[in-house]
Design a protein around this motif. Structure first.
Motif, short mmCIF file in Angstrom:
data_model
loop_
_atom_site.label_atom_id
_atom_site.label_comp_id
_atom_site.label_asym_id
_atom_site.label_seq_id
_atom_site.Cartn_x
_atom_site.Cartn_y
_atom_site.Cartn_z
N ARG A 71 0.84 -1.20 0.00
CA ARG A 71 0.00 0.00 0.00
C ARG A 71 0.87 1.25 0.00
O ARG A 71 1.80 1.35 0.80
N PRO A 72 0.61 2.21 -0.90
CA PRO A 72 1.40 3.44 -0.86
C PRO A 72 1.24 4.16 0.47
O PRO A 72 0.16 4.16 1.07
N MET A 73 2.33 4.76 0.93
CA MET A 73 2.30 5.52 2.17
C MET A 73 2.35 7.01 1.83
O MET A 73 3.08 7.43 0.93
N LEU A 74 1.59 7.78 2.56
CA LEU A 74 1.60 9.23 2.41
C LEU A 74 2.56 9.84 3.42
O LEU A 74 2.51 9.51 4.61
N ALA A 75 3.43 10.72 2.94
CA ALA A 75 4.40 11.37 3.83
C ALA A 75 4.47 12.85 3.48
O ALA A 75 4.29 13.24 2.33
N GLY A 76 4.75 13.68 4.49
CA GLY A 76 4.92 15.09 4.20
C GLY A 76 4.59 15.99 5.37
O GLY A 76 4.28 15.53 6.47
N GLU A 77 4.69 17.29 5.10
CA GLU A 77 4.46 18.28 6.15
C GLU A 77 3.87 19.56 5.57
O GLU A 77 3.97 19.82 4.37
N ARG A 78 3.28 20.32 6.46
CA ARG A 78 2.93 21.70 6.21
C ARG A 78 3.21 22.47 7.50
O ARG A 78 2.79 22.04 8.57
N GLY A 79 3.95 23.56 7.39
CA GLY A 79 4.33 24.30 8.58
C GLY A 79 5.21 23.49 9.50
O GLY A 79 5.17 23.65 10.72
N ALA A 80 5.99 22.57 8.92
CA ALA A 80 6.94 21.68 9.61
C ALA A 80 6.28 20.47 10.24
O ALA A 80 6.95 19.47 10.51
N ASP A 81 4.97 20.51 10.48
CA ASP A 81 4.29 19.41 11.16
C ASP A 81 3.70 18.42 10.16
O ASP A 81 3.37 18.78 9.02
N PRO A 82 3.54 17.15 10.58
CA PRO A 82 2.94 16.15 9.69
C PRO A 82 1.56 16.56 9.22
O PRO A 82 0.80 17.22 9.94
N VAL A 83 1.23 16.17 8.00
CA VAL A 83 -0.09 16.46 7.45
C VAL A 83 -1.11 15.54 8.12
O VAL A 83 -0.90 14.32 8.16
N PRO A 84 -2.19 16.07 8.66
CA PRO A 84 -3.20 15.20 9.29
C PRO A 84 -3.69 14.12 8.33
O PRO A 84 -4.00 14.39 7.17
N GLY A 85 -3.73 12.90 8.84
CA GLY A 85 -4.19 11.77 8.04
C GLY A 85 -3.10 11.08 7.24
O GLY A 85 -3.35 10.01 6.67
N PHE A 86 -1.91 11.65 7.19
CA PHE A 86 -0.79 11.02 6.48
C PHE A 86 -0.15 9.96 7.38
O PHE A 86 -0.26 10.01 8.60
#
Length: 229
Positions: A71-86
């Protein structure tokens, strides 16, 4: 210098990266995190610009493999914090073998993945950070020896040059080209080389002297800065 450095993706000339070997720098933190994920066995990383795009791309790969490990995994940030639901944020410490080995990651960050998307037409694209610095230098030297073009693209910070990426670019240019390649340098390339001279081989000091390094440390990500340096 026979090696082009741009401080933000917006400075790229139309068609400039076509046929070139491109190194993208977002040392705090996207390219450091990507290197950690690949080192620990991630199958591949797809960089995208937006959160909705990340979910759409991941959905296209859903069900193509067998079992949860595909299953693909979602990774990333906005404003340095993890994206909700990722599944993951943008911290290199999260990219353990237990978390990412054998997995496809779809990743979006404020600066780094945008820079990677901006150079999609290059002959080859490589994330560049302290953690893979020696291997990247060797790759760039080999490309130049074979007559190829090398372009270094700093992600910067929201469209503006960033000190930490420029320092990394300066060290990279110095080590790839050597002291004999200084004729006809642009002002921005000279700034990168000046930063490399100012901080020498002290990655951590250079990162902590940057706005991003200080903000990340104050925001609870001091360990990420340490790992990146």
């Amino acid at each position: 210098m026979n090696l082009r450095v741009v401080l933000t993706p917006g400075e790229l000339r139309p068609g400039e990266v076509a046929g070139a070997c491109v190194f993208v720098i977002d040392i705090l933190r996207a390219t450091t995190t990507m290197c950690a994920a690949l080192h620990h066995g991630a199958k591949a990383i797809i960089p995208v610009t937006g959160i909705d795009e990340a979910r759409e791309v991941a959905a296209r790969f859903e069900g193509e493999g067998e079992g949860e490990g595909e299953r693909p995994m979602l990774a990333g940030e906005r404003g340095a914090d993890p994206v909700p639901g990722f599944d993951l944020g943008n911290s290199p410490g999260e990219m353990t073998a237990a978390a990412v080995a054998g997995r496809l990651l779809v990743m979006t960050t404020t600066n780094g993945t945008r820079a990677l998307r901006a150079v999609a037409q290059a002959a080859s694209v490589h994330p560049l950070a302290a953690v893979n610095f020696s291997a990247a230098v060797q790759r760039a030297r080999s490309v130049r020896q074979d007559g190829g073009r090398v372009v270094v693209v700093c992600a910067g910070m929201v469209g503006q040059p960033s000190r930490e990426d420029a320092y990394c670019a300066g060290r990279f240019g110095r080590d790839v080209v050597g002291s004999a390649g200084g004729a006809g340098l642009s002002d921005q390339t000279r700034w990168c080389l000046d930063l490399a001279e100012e901080f020498g081989d002290d990655w951590y000091a250079a990162l902590m002297a940057s706005t991003a390094g200080r903000k990340l440390s104050e925001h609870g990500y001091a360990e990420d800065v340490r790992v990146a340096g």
